[in-house]
Scaffold this motif. Structure first.
Motif, PDB file in Angstrom:
ATOM      1  N   LEU A 228       0.835  -1.197   0.000  1.00 54.16           N
ATOM      2  CA  LEU A 228       0.000   0.000   0.000  1.00 54.16           C
ATOM      3  C   LEU A 228       0.873   1.252   0.000  1.00 54.16           C
ATOM      4  CD1 LEU A 228      -2.642  -1.080   2.683  1.00 54.16           C
ATOM      5  CD2 LEU A 228      -2.880  -1.171   0.185  1.00 54.16           C
ATOM      6  N   TYR A 229       0.577   2.156  -0.917  1.00 57.51           N
ATOM      7  CA  TYR A 229       1.268   3.443  -1.005  1.00 57.51           C
ATOM      8  C   TYR A 229       0.268   4.538  -0.652  1.00 57.51           C
ATOM      9  CZ  TYR A 229       5.281   1.217  -3.269  1.00 57.51           C
ATOM     10  OH  TYR A 229       6.393   0.443  -3.534  1.00 57.51           O
ATOM     11  N   TYR A 230       0.615   5.334   0.358  1.00 60.62           N
ATOM     12  CA  TYR A 230      -0.336   6.301   0.894  1.00 60.62           C
ATOM     13  C   TYR A 230      -0.138   7.693   0.309  1.00 60.62           C
ATOM     14  CZ  TYR A 230      -2.120   2.849   4.117  1.00 60.62           C
ATOM     15  OH  TYR A 230      -2.739   1.723   4.641  1.00 60.62           O
ATOM     16  N   ALA A 231      -0.492   7.820  -0.974  1.00 63.05           N
ATOM     17  CA  ALA A 231      -0.387   9.115  -1.649  1.00 63.05           C
ATOM     18  C   ALA A 231      -1.591   9.322  -2.572  1.00 63.05           C
ATOM     19  CB  ALA A 231       0.909   9.195  -2.448  1.00 63.05           C
ATOM     20  N   TYR A 232      -2.784   8.991  -2.049  1.00 62.87           N
ATOM     21  CA  TYR A 232      -3.977   9.052  -2.894  1.00 62.87           C
ATOM     22  C   TYR A 232      -5.132   9.812  -2.267  1.00 62.87           C
ATOM     23  CZ  TYR A 232      -1.485   6.085  -6.064  1.00 62.87           C
ATOM     24  OH  TYR A 232      -0.535   5.618  -6.951  1.00 62.87           O
ATOM     25  N   ASP A 233      -4.834  10.646  -1.275  1.00 61.20           N
ATOM     26  CA  ASP A 233      -5.845  11.582  -0.799  1.00 61.20           C
ATOM     27  C   ASP A 233      -5.970  12.704  -1.824  1.00 61.20           C
ATOM     28  OD1 ASP A 233      -4.184  14.138   0.284  1.00 61.20           O
ATOM     29  OD2 ASP A 233      -3.060  12.281   0.618  1.00 61.20           O
ATOM     30  N   VAL A 234      -6.941  13.551  -1.647  1.00 59.11           N
ATOM     31  CA  VAL A 234      -7.231  14.576  -2.650  1.00 59.11           C
ATOM     32  C   VAL A 234      -6.044  15.516  -2.862  1.00 59.11           C
ATOM     33  CG1 VAL A 234      -8.309  16.065  -0.888  1.00 59.11           C
ATOM     34  CG2 VAL A 234      -8.856  16.405  -3.308  1.00 59.11           C
ATOM     35  N   TYR A 235      -5.318  15.851  -1.790  1.00 61.37           N
ATOM     36  CA  TYR A 235      -4.218  16.800  -1.923  1.00 61.37           C
ATOM     37  C   TYR A 235      -2.974  16.140  -2.519  1.00 61.37           C
ATOM     38  CZ  TYR A 235      -7.325  19.441   1.061  1.00 61.37           C
ATOM     39  OH  TYR A 235      -8.435  20.080   1.574  1.00 61.37           O
ATOM     40  N   ALA A 236      -2.746  14.880  -2.186  1.00 60.77           N
ATOM     41  CA  ALA A 236      -1.617  14.155  -2.772  1.00 60.77           C
ATOM     42  C   ALA A 236      -1.799  14.024  -4.277  1.00 60.77           C
ATOM     43  CB  ALA A 236      -1.490  12.781  -2.131  1.00 60.77           C
ATOM     44  N   GLN A 237      -2.987  13.701  -4.702  1.00 59.56           N
ATOM     45  CA  GLN A 237      -3.222  13.512  -6.132  1.00 59.56           C
ATOM     46  C   GLN A 237      -3.110  14.821  -6.909  1.00 59.56           C
ATOM     47  OE1 GLN A 237      -3.772  10.546  -8.274  1.00 59.56           O
ATOM     48  NE2 GLN A 237      -2.416  10.224  -6.529  1.00 59.56           N
ATOM     49  N   ALA A 239      -0.896  16.989  -6.282  1.00 59.17           N
ATOM     50  CA  ALA A 239       0.539  17.247  -6.392  1.00 59.17           C
ATOM     51  C   ALA A 239       1.292  16.157  -7.144  1.00 59.17           C
ATOM     52  CB  ALA A 239       1.139  17.385  -4.989  1.00 59.17           C
ATOM     53  N   SER A 240       0.664  15.015  -7.380  1.00 61.80           N
ATOM     54  CA  SER A 240       1.354  13.877  -7.991  1.00 61.80           C
ATOM     55  C   SER A 240       1.839  14.190  -9.408  1.00 61.80           C
ATOM     56  CB  SER A 240       0.415  12.671  -8.045  1.00 61.80           C
ATOM     57  OG  SER A 240       1.028  11.601  -8.741  1.00 61.80           O
ATOM     58  N   PRO A 241       3.067  13.753  -9.743  1.00 59.63           N
ATOM     59  CA  PRO A 241       3.583  13.968 -11.102  1.00 59.63           C
ATOM     60  C   PRO A 241       2.967  13.009 -12.115  1.00 59.63           C
ATOM     61  CG  PRO A 241       5.160  12.717  -9.830  1.00 59.63           C
ATOM     62  CD  PRO A 241       4.075  13.105  -8.874  1.00 59.63           C
ATOM     63  N   VAL A 242       2.259  11.980 -11.600  1.00 60.57           N
ATOM     64  CA  VAL A 242       1.629  10.992 -12.491  1.00 60.57           C
ATOM     65  C   VAL A 242       0.205  10.742 -11.993  1.00 60.57           C
ATOM     66  CG1 VAL A 242       3.699   9.862 -13.348  1.00 60.57           C
ATOM     67  CG2 VAL A 242       2.778   9.193 -11.128  1.00 60.57           C
ATOM     68  N   LYS A 243      -0.603  11.764 -12.049  1.00 54.99           N
ATOM     69  CA  LYS A 243      -1.970  11.701 -11.526  1.00 54.99           C
ATOM     70  C   LYS A 243      -2.724  10.495 -12.107  1.00 54.99           C
ATOM     71  CE  LYS A 243      -2.411  16.706 -10.880  1.00 54.99           C
ATOM     72  NZ  LYS A 243      -0.980  16.974 -11.153  1.00 54.99           N
ATOM     73  N   GLY A 244      -3.340   9.748 -11.195  1.00 54.21           N
ATOM     74  CA  GLY A 244      -4.152   8.612 -11.621  1.00 54.21           C
ATOM     75  C   GLY A 244      -3.382   7.306 -11.747  1.00 54.21           C
ATOM     76  N   TRP A 245      -2.065   7.360 -11.878  1.00 56.02           N
ATOM     77  CA  TRP A 245      -1.284   6.128 -11.989  1.00 56.02           C
ATOM     78  C   TRP A 245      -1.224   5.438 -10.632  1.00 56.02           C
ATOM     79  CZ3 TRP A 245       2.955   3.928  -9.691  1.00 56.02           C
ATOM     80  CH2 TRP A 245       3.491   2.795 -10.330  1.00 56.02           C
ATOM     81  N   LYS A 246      -1.300   4.082 -10.644  1.00 54.97           N
ATOM     82  CA  LYS A 246      -1.285   3.314  -9.395  1.00 54.97           C
ATOM     83  C   LYS A 246      -0.210   2.237  -9.446  1.00 54.97           C
ATOM     84  CE  LYS A 246      -6.216   3.953  -8.437  1.00 54.97           C
ATOM     85  NZ  LYS A 246      -7.509   3.266  -8.169  1.00 54.97           N
ATOM     86  N   PRO A 247       0.371   1.929  -8.301  1.00 57.44           N
ATOM     87  CA  PRO A 247       1.380   0.870  -8.236  1.00 57.44           C
ATOM     88  C   PRO A 247       0.861  -0.442  -8.817  1.00 57.44           C
ATOM     89  CG  PRO A 247       1.368   2.094  -6.196  1.00 57.44           C
ATOM     90  CD  PRO A 247       0.201   2.597  -6.990  1.00 57.44           C
ATOM     91  N   GLY A 248       1.717  -1.072  -9.624  1.00 56.73           N
ATOM     92  CA  GLY A 248       1.345  -2.326 -10.272  1.00 56.73           C
ATOM     93  C   GLY A 248       0.896  -2.146 -11.700  1.00 56.73           C
ATOM     94  N   GLN A 249       0.540  -0.936 -12.075  1.00 55.67           N
ATOM     95  CA  GLN A 249       0.147  -0.671 -13.454  1.00 55.67           C
ATOM     96  C   GLN A 249       1.387  -0.518 -14.337  1.00 55.67           C
ATOM     97  OE1 GLN A 249      -2.322   2.850 -13.259  1.00 55.67           O
ATOM     98  NE2 GLN A 249      -4.159   1.694 -12.688  1.00 55.67           N
ATOM     99  N   ALA A 256       6.315   4.661 -12.797  1.00 55.57           N
ATOM    100  CA  ALA A 256       6.682   4.084 -11.498  1.00 55.57           C
ATOM    101  C   ALA A 256       7.844   4.835 -10.867  1.00 55.57           C
ATOM    102  CB  ALA A 256       7.035   2.608 -11.658  1.00 55.57           C
ATOM    103  N   GLY A 257       8.865   5.137 -11.667  1.00 55.75           N
ATOM    104  CA  GLY A 257      10.021   5.857 -11.144  1.00 55.75           C
ATOM    105  C   GLY A 257       9.677   7.279 -10.738  1.00 55.75           C
ATOM    106  N   LYS A 258       8.874   7.960 -11.544  1.00 54.07           N
ATOM    107  CA  LYS A 258       8.483   9.331 -11.225  1.00 54.07           C
ATOM    108  C   LYS A 258       7.667   9.368  -9.936  1.00 54.07           C
ATOM    109  CE  LYS A 258       8.324  10.750 -16.098  1.00 54.07           C
ATOM    110  NZ  LYS A 258       7.426  11.153 -17.216  1.00 54.07           N
ATOM    111  N   PHE A 259       6.737   8.417  -9.825  1.00 51.82           N
ATOM    112  CA  PHE A 259       5.907   8.364  -8.618  1.00 51.82           C
ATOM    113  C   PHE A 259       6.747   8.110  -7.389  1.00 51.82           C
ATOM    114  CE2 PHE A 259       3.778   5.860  -5.382  1.00 51.82           C
ATOM    115  CZ  PHE A 259       2.636   6.607  -5.117  1.00 51.82           C
TER     116      PHE A 259
END
Length: 415
Positions: A228-237, A239-249, A256-259
C-alpha cells in the motif's frame, strides 16, 4: 554494584558532551574525560595492591594495562513509565542521565483552539520532578497523535491506492495536507510557551509512534506488510507527477520511477518542515529525527521500479519502500545543523552503523533507542555496540528498571 562511581561519572560526561558540544567536541571531550575516570580507578586499584604486595608496584609501573578504547561512552536515556523510586535508582545506580517526556496533541487541544490547561500542568509537573532527580529532559510533542477535530477534516487522513482511508492510528496527513500544517505550528508554539524550551532534544517524525514514516498495514494471513502506497488523498493527487497512476500498473513513460521518487522526496520534505516548525515555534536546540527499521539501501529504488511497484521486489516485501524508509535521501536532505540522526532499532548493528555513516558525512551526531521487542539478554551487547558506533546517546525503551541497572555500561565494555 561494582564500579558504580565510574559508570555514573562516564555517563555524566557523555550527557554533557551530547547536549552542549559539537559532534567533534563531544567526542574529544567525552573520550579524554572518560579515559581519565577509568585511569583514576585503575590507579586506586594499584594502590590497594601495593599495601598487600610491594612487588606489584614494579609490574604496574613498568606495564600499566587498560581496556579503554577511543570510543566515548554514550549518554544513557530512559523511555517508559517508571515510578520516582525507579527513576532515582536508574539515575544513581544505573548512570542514566536523560529521560523522555511525551505529550499528545489530542489531549492538549481536544477542541480546536482550546487547550487543556490541566493536562499542560501535569506535564510541567512531571518535567519538574524529573529535573529535581537530576535528569535532563528529551521531549516528544505528540504531533503524531492528532485530535479528532483535525482528523475529521477533508484530506487530513492518509489514503492508499485502493481508496482505503488509514484510521488505525491518529497520525495526521501533514505530508500532503499542507494546508493543515499551520495548526501544528500553532500547537507547537503553545507547547513551548507553556513548558519552556529547556529540553536536551525534541523528537521529529510525525508518523506512527512519532517516527518518520508513511502508514502501513499487515496482512493478517501472511504477517507481511501489504503493498500500500499512501499518496492518494485529494491533496496528494493534486501534487502527484503521475496523476491517476497506481502501483502495479504498466509504466510506459516511467510512471513508477516518477511516482516513487516524488513519494520518497515528499517524506524528506516533511521532515525538514517539522524541523523548521520547531524553530518557528521557539525551540532552537537539538531536533532528533526518528528513522525506523532497517531502511532502503543502494539499488532498492531501482528494484522496486523494475516491477512497477507491484510489491514483489525484496525491499517492498519487507515494506521498506512503501513506508518511505529512504534514509540516505532523508539524511542528505537535512539542512539544519542542530539535528541528531536517531535510529529506532538499536539492536540492529548494521542499521545503526549505516545511520552513523550517513550522519558523519553530514557532520551530525547519531543516537539510537532499543525497539519494543528487545530481549533483556541483548542489552549488554546493544550497549557495547552503541559505544563502538560512537553514538552520542542510547535510549532504553520500557525495560525493567532493575535490568537496566544490572546491564554492563562501562567505558571498557567494548573489546
Amino acid at each position: 554494584m561494582k564500579l558504580n562511581t565510574t559508570k555514573i561519572a562516564a555517563a555524566a560526561v557523555a550527557a554533557i558532551a551530547l547536549f552542549t558540544s559539537t559532534p567533534a567536541e563531544a567526542q574529544a571531550s567525552a573520550t579524554r574525560t572518560a579515559t581519565k575516570v577509568v585511569k583514576t580507578t585503575a590507579k586506586k586499584t594499584v594502590a590497594k595492591k601495593v599495601v598487600a604486595k610491594k612487588t606489584v608496584v614494579k609490574k604496574a609501573a613498568v606495564k600499566p594495562t587498560s581496556t579503554v578504547k577511543s570510543a566515548a561512552v554514550p549518554a544513557l536515556g530512559i523511555i517508559g513509565n517508571y515510578s520516582d523510586a525507579d527513576m532515582t535508582n536508574l539515575r544513581t545506580a544505573g548512570g542514566a542521565s536523560d529521560v523522555l517526556v511525551e505529550m499528545s496533541w489530542a489531549q492538549a487541544e481536544p477542541t480546536k483552539g482550546v487547550y487543556n490547561e490541566q493536562y499542560f500542568a501535569s506535564i510541567a509537573k512531571r518535567i519538574s520532578t524529573l529535573k529535581a532527580l537530576g535528569y535532563t529532559i528529551s521531549f516528544n510533542t505528540g504531533v503524531h497523535e492528532a485530535p479528532a477535530w483535525l482528523l475529521n477534516s477533508t484530506g487530513a487522513r492518509f489514503v492508499d491506492q485502493n481508496g482505503g482511508v488509514y484510521t488505525d492510528s491518529p497520525e495526521p496527513n501533514l505530508v500532503f495536507g499542507t494546508r493543515y500544517r499551520y495548526l501544528a505550528e500553532r500547537y507547537l508554539t503553545t507547547v513551548f510557551a507553556r513548558l519552556g524550551d529547556q529540553f536536551s532534544l525534541v523528537r521529529v517524525g510525525g508518523g506512527h509512534w512519532g517516527e518518520l514514516t508513511y502508514p502501513s498495514k499487515v496482512n493478517p494471513s501472511t504477517g507481511k506488510i501489504r503493498n500500500l502506497y499512501y499518496a492518494y488523498d485529494v491533496y496528494a493527487q493534486q501534487a502527484s507527477p503521475v496523476k491517476g497512476w497506481k502501483p502495479g500498473q504498466p509504466s510506459p513513460n516511467g510512471e513508477a520511477g516518477k511516482f516513487l521518487r516524488w513519494y520518497l522526496t515528499a517524506l524528506a520534505d516533511y521532515q525538514n518542515w517539522q524541523i523548521t516548525a520547531l524553530r518557528t515555534a521557539g525551540f532552537a536546540g537539538n531536533a532528533a529525527v526518528l528513522y525506523p527499521s532497517y531502511g532502503m539501501r543502494t539499488g532498492d529504488l531501482e528494484k522496486a521500479v523494475a516491477t512497477n511497484l507491484n510489491g514483489t521486489s525484496s525491499p517492498e516485501i519487507n515494506g521498506e519502500v512503501q513506508r518511505g524508509f529512504d534514509m540516505a535521501r532523508q539524511v542528505n536532505a537535512l539542512k539544519d545543523k542542530n539535528v541528531i540522526v536517531y535510529g529506532t532499532w538499536a539492536e540492529s548493528n548494521a542499521t545503526v552503523t549505516y545511520l552513523a555513516g550517513l550522519a558523519k558525512a553530514k557532520g551530525l551526531k547519531t543516537m539510537a533507542e532499543t525497539s519494543h521487542d528487545m530481549r533483556v539478554d541483548q542489552m549488554p551487547l546493544v550497549m557495547a555496540q552503541a559505544q563502538k558506533n560512537n553514538l552520542a546517546a542510547l535510549y532504553i525503551v520500557r525495560q525493567k528498571a532493575t535490568e537496566i541497572v544490572k546491564a554492563t555500561y562501562l567505558i571498557g565494555s567494548v573489546k
